[in-house]
Design a protein around this motif. Structure first.
Motif, PDB file in Angstrom:
ATOM      1  N   VAL A 140     -21.911  27.294  16.981  1.00 12.61           N
ATOM      2  CA  VAL A 140     -22.700  26.082  16.740  1.00 12.61           C
ATOM      3  C   VAL A 140     -21.978  25.233  15.702  1.00 12.61           C
ATOM      4  O   VAL A 140     -21.682  25.715  14.600  1.00 12.61           O
ATOM      5  N   PHE A 141     -21.696  23.988  16.053  1.00  8.77           N
ATOM      6  CA  PHE A 141     -21.129  23.025  15.106  1.00  8.77           C
ATOM      7  C   PHE A 141     -22.225  22.020  14.768  1.00  8.77           C
ATOM      8  O   PHE A 141     -22.812  21.409  15.662  1.00  8.77           O
ATOM      9  N   ALA A 142     -22.505  21.855  13.455  1.00  5.79           N
ATOM     10  CA  ALA A 142     -23.623  21.026  13.023  1.00  5.79           C
ATOM     11  C   ALA A 142     -23.120  19.705  12.458  1.00  5.79           C
ATOM     12  O   ALA A 142     -22.175  19.673  11.662  1.00  5.79           O
ATOM     13  N   SER A 143     -23.772  18.610  12.863  1.00  8.62           N
ATOM     14  CA  SER A 143     -23.406  17.304  12.314  1.00  8.62           C
ATOM     15  C   SER A 143     -23.808  17.206  10.856  1.00  8.62           C
ATOM     16  O   SER A 143     -23.149  16.537  10.070  1.00  8.62           O
ATOM     17  N   MET A 144     -24.881  17.882  10.464  1.00  9.29           N
ATOM     18  CA  MET A 144     -25.309  17.940   9.059  1.00  9.29           C
ATOM     19  C   MET A 144     -24.858  19.286   8.496  1.00  9.29           C
ATOM     20  O   MET A 144     -25.666  20.180   8.237  1.00  9.29           O
ATOM     21  N   GLY A 145     -23.552  19.428   8.324  1.00  6.07           N
ATOM     22  CA  GLY A 145     -22.990  20.711   7.923  1.00  6.07           C
ATOM     23  C   GLY A 145     -23.496  21.208   6.587  1.00  6.07           C
ATOM     24  O   GLY A 145     -23.696  22.405   6.398  1.00  6.07           O
ATOM     25  N   GLY A 146     -23.715  20.292   5.646  1.00  7.05           N
ATOM     26  CA  GLY A 146     -24.167  20.711   4.330  1.00  7.05           C
ATOM     27  C   GLY A 146     -25.504  21.417   4.359  1.00  7.05           C
ATOM     28  O   GLY A 146     -25.782  22.264   3.507  1.00  7.05           O
ATOM     29  N   GLU A 147     -26.367  21.091   5.352  1.00  6.20           N
ATOM     30  CA  GLU A 147     -27.686  21.706   5.444  1.00  6.20           C
ATOM     31  C   GLU A 147     -27.707  22.857   6.442  1.00  6.20           C
ATOM     32  O   GLU A 147     -28.366  23.877   6.202  1.00  6.20           O
ATOM     33  N   ASP A 148     -27.008  22.717   7.583  1.00  6.07           N
ATOM     34  CA  ASP A 148     -27.171  23.677   8.669  1.00  6.07           C
ATOM     35  C   ASP A 148     -26.162  24.820   8.641  1.00  6.07           C
ATOM     36  O   ASP A 148     -26.456  25.897   9.168  1.00  6.07           O
ATOM     37  N   VAL A 149     -24.982  24.633   8.055  1.00  7.54           N
ATOM     38  CA  VAL A 149     -24.025  25.744   7.982  1.00  7.54           C
ATOM     39  C   VAL A 149     -24.567  26.882   7.106  1.00  7.54           C
ATOM     40  O   VAL A 149     -24.476  28.051   7.496  1.00  7.54           O
ATOM     41  N   PRO A 150     -25.168  26.597   5.948  1.00  6.92           N
ATOM     42  CA  PRO A 150     -25.778  27.698   5.196  1.00  6.92           C
ATOM     43  C   PRO A 150     -26.920  28.377   5.952  1.00  6.92           C
ATOM     44  O   PRO A 150     -27.251  29.534   5.654  1.00  6.92           O
ATOM     45  N   LEU A 151     -27.526  27.670   6.926  1.00 12.11           N
ATOM     46  CA  LEU A 151     -28.610  28.259   7.708  1.00 12.11           C
ATOM     47  C   LEU A 151     -28.084  29.157   8.823  1.00 12.11           C
ATOM     48  O   LEU A 151     -28.868  29.827   9.489  1.00 12.11           O
TER      49      LEU A 151
ATOM     50  N   ALA B 209     -19.969  26.018  11.751  1.00 14.26           N
ATOM     51  CA  ALA B 209     -19.176  25.070  10.973  1.00 14.26           C
ATOM     52  C   ALA B 209     -19.831  23.697  11.004  1.00 14.26           C
ATOM     53  O   ALA B 209     -20.748  23.429  11.793  1.00 14.26           O
ATOM     54  N   GLY B 210     -19.349  22.833  10.147  1.00 14.86           N
ATOM     55  CA  GLY B 210     -19.823  21.461  10.064  1.00 14.86           C
ATOM     56  C   GLY B 210     -19.269  20.819   8.809  1.00 14.86           C
ATOM     57  O   GLY B 210     -18.828  21.517   7.881  1.00 14.86           O
ATOM     58  N   TYR B 211     -19.268  19.503   8.774  1.00 14.17           N
ATOM     59  CA  TYR B 211     -18.770  18.775   7.603  1.00 14.17           C
ATOM     60  C   TYR B 211     -19.926  18.479   6.659  1.00 14.17           C
ATOM     61  O   TYR B 211     -21.007  18.071   7.078  1.00 14.17           O
ATOM     62  N   LYS B 212     -19.647  18.695   5.377  1.00 12.47           N
ATOM     63  CA  LYS B 212     -20.644  18.422   4.350  1.00 12.47           C
ATOM     64  C   LYS B 212     -20.301  17.125   3.645  1.00 12.47           C
ATOM     65  O   LYS B 212     -19.185  16.951   3.158  1.00 12.47           O
ATOM     66  N   ASN B 213     -21.266  16.237   3.606  1.00 15.47           N
ATOM     67  CA  ASN B 213     -21.104  14.959   2.912  1.00 15.47           C
ATOM     68  C   ASN B 213     -21.634  15.122   1.497  1.00 15.47           C
ATOM     69  O   ASN B 213     -22.829  15.313   1.286  1.00 15.47           O
ATOM     70  N   GLU B 214     -20.704  15.098   0.529  1.00 13.92           N
ATOM     71  CA  GLU B 214     -21.093  15.295  -0.859  1.00 13.92           C
ATOM     72  C   GLU B 214     -22.024  14.171  -1.341  1.00 13.92           C
ATOM     73  O   GLU B 214     -21.666  13.002  -1.269  1.00 13.92           O
ATOM     74  N   ARG B 215     -23.207  14.555  -1.765  1.00 12.70           N
ATOM     75  CA  ARG B 215     -24.173  13.625  -2.373  1.00 12.70           C
ATOM     76  C   ARG B 215     -24.419  12.414  -1.466  1.00 12.70           C
ATOM     77  O   ARG B 215     -24.497  11.265  -1.913  1.00 12.70           O
TER      78      ARG B 215
ATOM     79  N   MET C 130     -21.676  -3.595   5.499  1.00 11.88           N
ATOM     80  CA  MET C 130     -21.083  -2.838   4.400  1.00 11.88           C
ATOM     81  C   MET C 130     -20.779  -1.430   4.904  1.00 11.88           C
ATOM     82  O   MET C 130     -21.546  -0.850   5.663  1.00 11.88           O
ATOM     83  N   VAL C 131     -19.662  -0.896   4.451  1.00 13.03           N
ATOM     84  CA  VAL C 131     -19.234   0.434   4.898  1.00 13.03           C
ATOM     85  C   VAL C 131     -19.572   1.448   3.815  1.00 13.03           C
ATOM     86  O   VAL C 131     -19.156   1.302   2.667  1.00 13.03           O
ATOM     87  N   MET C 132     -20.316   2.477   4.193  1.00 12.13           N
ATOM     88  CA  MET C 132     -20.691   3.534   3.268  1.00 12.13           C
ATOM     89  C   MET C 132     -19.706   4.691   3.475  1.00 12.13           C
ATOM     90  O   MET C 132     -19.899   5.538   4.346  1.00 12.13           O
ATOM     91  N   SER C 133     -18.624   4.676   2.716  1.00 11.58           N
ATOM     92  CA  SER C 133     -17.634   5.744   2.863  1.00 11.58           C
ATOM     93  C   SER C 133     -18.154   7.018   2.219  1.00 11.58           C
ATOM     94  O   SER C 133     -19.027   6.984   1.350  1.00 11.58           O
ATOM     95  N   SER C 134     -17.604   8.116   2.657  1.00 14.37           N
ATOM     96  CA  SER C 134     -18.087   9.402   2.150  1.00 14.37           C
ATOM     97  C   SER C 134     -16.918  10.349   1.943  1.00 14.37           C
ATOM     98  O   SER C 134     -15.876  10.214   2.577  1.00 14.37           O
ATOM     99  N   PHE C 135     -17.126  11.291   1.062  1.00 12.95           N
ATOM    100  CA  PHE C 135     -16.120  12.330   0.807  1.00 12.95           C
ATOM    101  C   PHE C 135     -16.662  13.622   1.408  1.00 12.95           C
ATOM    102  O   PHE C 135     -17.545  14.259   0.856  1.00 12.95           O
ATOM    103  N   GLU C 136     -16.156  13.970   2.595  1.00 10.80           N
ATOM    104  CA  GLU C 136     -16.687  15.104   3.332  1.00 10.80           C
ATOM    105  C   GLU C 136     -15.640  16.212   3.417  1.00 10.80           C
ATOM    106  O   GLU C 136     -14.441  15.947   3.449  1.00 10.80           O
ATOM    107  N   HIS C 137     -16.115  17.439   3.448  1.00 10.66           N
ATOM    108  CA  HIS C 137     -15.207  18.555   3.645  1.00 10.66           C
ATOM    109  C   HIS C 137     -15.836  19.560   4.592  1.00 10.66           C
ATOM    110  O   HIS C 137     -17.055  19.672   4.697  1.00 10.66           O
TER     111      HIS C 137
END
Length: 800
Positions: free
Chosen positions: A242-253, A257-263, A290-297
């Motif tokens: 399972v690859f999650a678009s909301m990695g920061g919330e769903d990977v710990p669940l 894998a998935g990308y986490k958007n910091e803050r 306006m572009v909302m850039s993010s630092f994801e890992h």
């Protein structure tokens, strides 16, 4: 087009940073009321609304009167959401409207010429949404893109699939065929079947098409964490990745894998707050998106990967943050002192030297045997010519004789010298073992620090890779909005390839450092090791004593420290002690050579023998006539002898002269060797102390450099995101920040490694000593410092 965009952006900067300091009349004279419409009741939207309220009220402070109405739910229906938006736009009591939802933002874009400020902060994919909002000063658009193509590319690289189930919210009312076609196009002609599975309010009846071998979990805000965890667990039980678009919330669940958007929520809220503040100040707001850039890992759940037998490649693992399986309570976490103790007790080099020491003990025992009784038993069967026999002399033709010989050395200069020499050589072997032990402690400490350094380097390279990915994302958004061309995208794609190579190289260095540490500890070479990193990577771990800090803060005290450590090194260094013992052994050899001219060798020797059997001629006793019987006594079969032998050397053909000369030259050579070693030791120690002092001073400077480089990168990034600066300037700033961070990390570990070298040269690792030994060492240092101070005062008095 690019030129005009740059002028518009520069004007935007002026409005943003200059006008707030000027006397501008706010457009809202009284209390400003903010209305909010959300897609539907969901934990995500409730939390996001709370953060928006806090950020906005905190930013505006007491300068403006601002109130937020409770968010109105659109109940996940597009018609209801549009109705609520239009209702708030027509409500005279509401001044600003926020479409705080992905559906709400999409519907808001379809409202032409809103009558009041309408903020759309969650525009996730313009290409798919096909939104062409008419420019309006009241329509504020914020792109917060979900990078679906990046997700699918990473997912396919992690585990190539042929049948993808795409789980999305049923409330978004997707056009199934168009969505499938869009997702398939993002897979770049890969032969993958895509099935779109809308998820309603319950996931308990989830049924996937037959043959599904991978699942993409899109944003499902209407499902609680509990329900999402249950759904992910069910998919994992079927061994489906399972690859999650909301990695920061769903990977710990439990998602693979998935990308986490910091803050992410804080950034969205802060952008909304800045827009509201500009409105209150009367600053014009751009109608451009306006572009909302993010630092994801990337996050990878290694526990899930093991459970479903999916093994991501190194190229992804090295750039990802790994969520490991919970560490069992019995798992050993190694501190630096425990690692040193393990190496000292089990390292093979030390064990080899310890065996040599045991061998040396036997050499001493061998030398002691010179003065112990020597007993020899002998059995002899002999046959002689018949004409040599004599019955009268008891010389038979054949005889079997057994004898016992006892020898006791009473005095021998060579034997005494041998024992004394072996005792000194054994002491030198003990010092040799101490040298090997010091070397192993040094090597183990270095391997430990190098492993920590490699891990730190790897983390820095991973962060730099994620920063490049973030910049690539920004370049793509700039291209889609017309701020830049395709060249920026190609440049960042090239940079990402280089950064991935750097991450792989950093991982290889870390693996090599771990193997070396395991070797020194005599563990399985590929075995993982959990390190206790507390305080070890901090220079204060080694220099946390107030006296030591005082000794390195100025040249005069630093000179005292060098003199003290040199004095300590010469007194306790095992290498010098080893040479001293070899010198004493050679001096004893010289003494023995000189005494060999006149000292005798004295020994006692006794022997007894008996003829047990005799035959042939001469074996029978000779019977004499009575008149001759008293003339000859009968010789029996037992004989013995005893005596003391004194052996005095007279002439040996010049051997004693050669021995004496050789021993004397060897003594002179060892004395010169000791002076050479002391000189090299002092020079090496003083030079290493200077190096350690310089590396210690470099730590703070490197930190300042890294901080300044990061500040510069932030400024350049902001300028690049607004179209003011070029990609070359951003890349240069990023490389400068990377270099500064690596140098800052290297400065810390360089000092720690230099300090370990200093302690190795002194022959005493105070860092790893007991508290009592450390206290004694610092007491000696304190006493030495005070004695130097007293001597200086005495010199001043004499000069006066």
């Amino acid at each position: 087009m690019l030129k005009s965009t740059k002028h518009i952006t520069e004007a935007g900067w002026i409005f943003r940073f200059v006008l707030p300091f000027l006397a501008i009349s706010p457009i809202f004279a009284d209390t400003t009321t903010v209305g909010t419409v959300i897609d539907g009741q969901a934990e995500y939207y409730d939390e996001l609304f709370d953060i928006v309220c806090r950020e906005t009220l905190s930013l505006t402070g007491d300068e403006f009167s601002l109130s937020f109405q409770q968010p109105v739910s659109g109940k996940w229906e597009r018609t209801t959401i549009e109705k609520e938006l239009r209702k708030q736009l027509s409500d005279p009591d509401i001044d600003i409207v926020i479409a705080l939802g992905y559906i709400a933002s999409d519907q808001a874009l379809r409202i032409s010429n809103p009558s009041k400020p309408l903020i759309c902060p969650l525009i996730f994919d313009r290409a798919y949404q096909e939104t062409k909002a008419q420019p309006s000063s009241n329509l504020i658009q914020i792109d917060t893109p979900m990078l679906l193509k990046r997700d699918l590319t990473t997912f396919y690289e992690m585990t190539p699939f042929t049948h993808l189930a795409f789980l999305c919210s049923a409330h978004f009312n997707p056009d199934i065929n168009r969505a499938k076609a869009y997702i398939t196009s993002l897979l770049d002609l890969r032969s993958v079947r895509v099935d779109l599975i809308p998820i309603g309010d319950s996931s308990s009846k989830l049924v996937l098409p037959k043959g599904t071998d991978a699942v993409y979990l899109a944003f499902l805000p209407h499902l609680s964490k509990k329900n999402r965890k249950k759904m992910i667990g069910g998919l994992n039980s079927q061994s489906l990745p399972v690859f999650a678009s909301m990695g920061g919330e769903d990977v710990p669940l439990g998602a693979l894998a998935g990308y986490k958007n910091e803050r992410a929520a804080q950034k969205i809220a802060r952008q909304i707050a800045l827009i509201v503040q500009q409105m209150l100040l009367g600053v014009p707001i751009t109608s451009k998106p306006m572009v909302m850039s993010s630092f994801e890992h990337l996050l990878v759940n290694m526990n899930t990967a093991q459970n479903i037998s999916i093994f991501p490649p190194y190229s992804l693992l090295t750039e990802a943050t790994l969520i490991e399986a919970p560490i069992p309570p019995q798992t050993k976490v190694w501190s630096i002192n425990e690692i040193i103790d393990k190496a000292v007790s089990e390292n093979l080099s030390i064990l080899v030297k310890a065996r040599e020491l045991k061998t040396g003990e036997q050499e001493i025992e061998r030398a002691k045997t010179h003065f112990k009784p020597q007993v020899h038993a002998e059995t002899l069967f002999a046959r002689i010519d018949e004409d040599r026999t004599s019955s009268l002399l008891n010389i038979p033709e054949q005889q079997l004789t057994q004898s016992l010989t006892v020898t006791q050395l009473i005095y021998s200069e060579d034997a005494k010298a041998d024992r004394a020499i072996q005792e000194q050589l054994q002491l030198s072997r003990e010092e040799d073992l101490s040298l090997v032990r010091l070397d192993i402690i040094l090597q183990t400490g270095q391997a430990y620090l190098k492993l920590l350094k490699a891990e730190a380097y790897e983390n820095i390279q991973k962060e730099n890779l994620e920063r490049s990915r973030n910049h690539l994302q920004l370049a793509r958004i700039r291209q889609s909005t017309g701020y830049s061309g395709r060249s920026d995208v190609y440049r960042w794609e090239s940079q990402i390839a280089v950064n991935r190579k750097d991450v792989l190289q950093a991982d290889a260095i870390k693996a090599a450092a771990r193997i070396e540490l395991n070797r020194l500890m005599h563990r399985s070479l590929e075995e993982d090791i959990m390190l206790d990193r507390a305080d070890v990577s901090d220079p204060q771990y080694l220099t946390n004593h107030a006296l030591l800090k005082k000794m390195i803060r100025d040249p005069w005290h630093f000179r005292q420290l060098r003199d003290f450590l040199t004095q300590e090194a010469i007194a306790v260094n095992p290498q010098i002690k080893l040479i001293d013992h070899k010198l004493k052994a050679q001096e004893r050899e010289l003494l023995a050579a000189e005494r060999s001219y006149w000292t005798p060798t004295i020994a006692f020797k006794g022997e007894i023998s008996h003829k047990f059997d005799k035959s042939g001629a001469g074996s029978n006793s000779l019977t004499l006539p009575p008149q001759y019987a008293n003339l000859f006594s009968e010789i029996d079969d037992t004989s013995w002898s005893a005596g003391v032998a004194i052996k005095l050397p007279v002439l040996s053909g010049g051997q004693k002269l050669v021995r004496n000369a050789k021993a004397r030259l060897e003594v002179d050579r060892i004395r010169l060797l000791k002076r050479e070693v002391e000189e090299k030791l002092e020079a090496g120690l003083r030079a290493m102390l200077h190096k350690a002092g310089a590396s210690y001073s470099a730590i703070e400077l490197s930190k300042k450099s890294a901080f300044a480089a990061q500040q510069n990168l932030d400024l350049v990034y902001d300028g690049y995101s607004h179209g003011v600066l070029s990609v070359i300037e951003l890349l240069d700033a990023q490389n400068a920040a990377l270099t500064a961070n690596l140098l800052a990390t290297n400065a810390v570990y360089s000092f720690l490694l230099d300090y370990l070298q200093v302690e190795r040269l002194t022959g005493n690792f105070i860092t790893f000593s007991s508290p009592q030994e450390r206290a004694s060492w610092f007491n000696r240092l304190q006493h030495y410092s005070e004695s130097c101070k007293n001597k200086q005062q005495e010199r001043k008095y004499e000069l006066k």
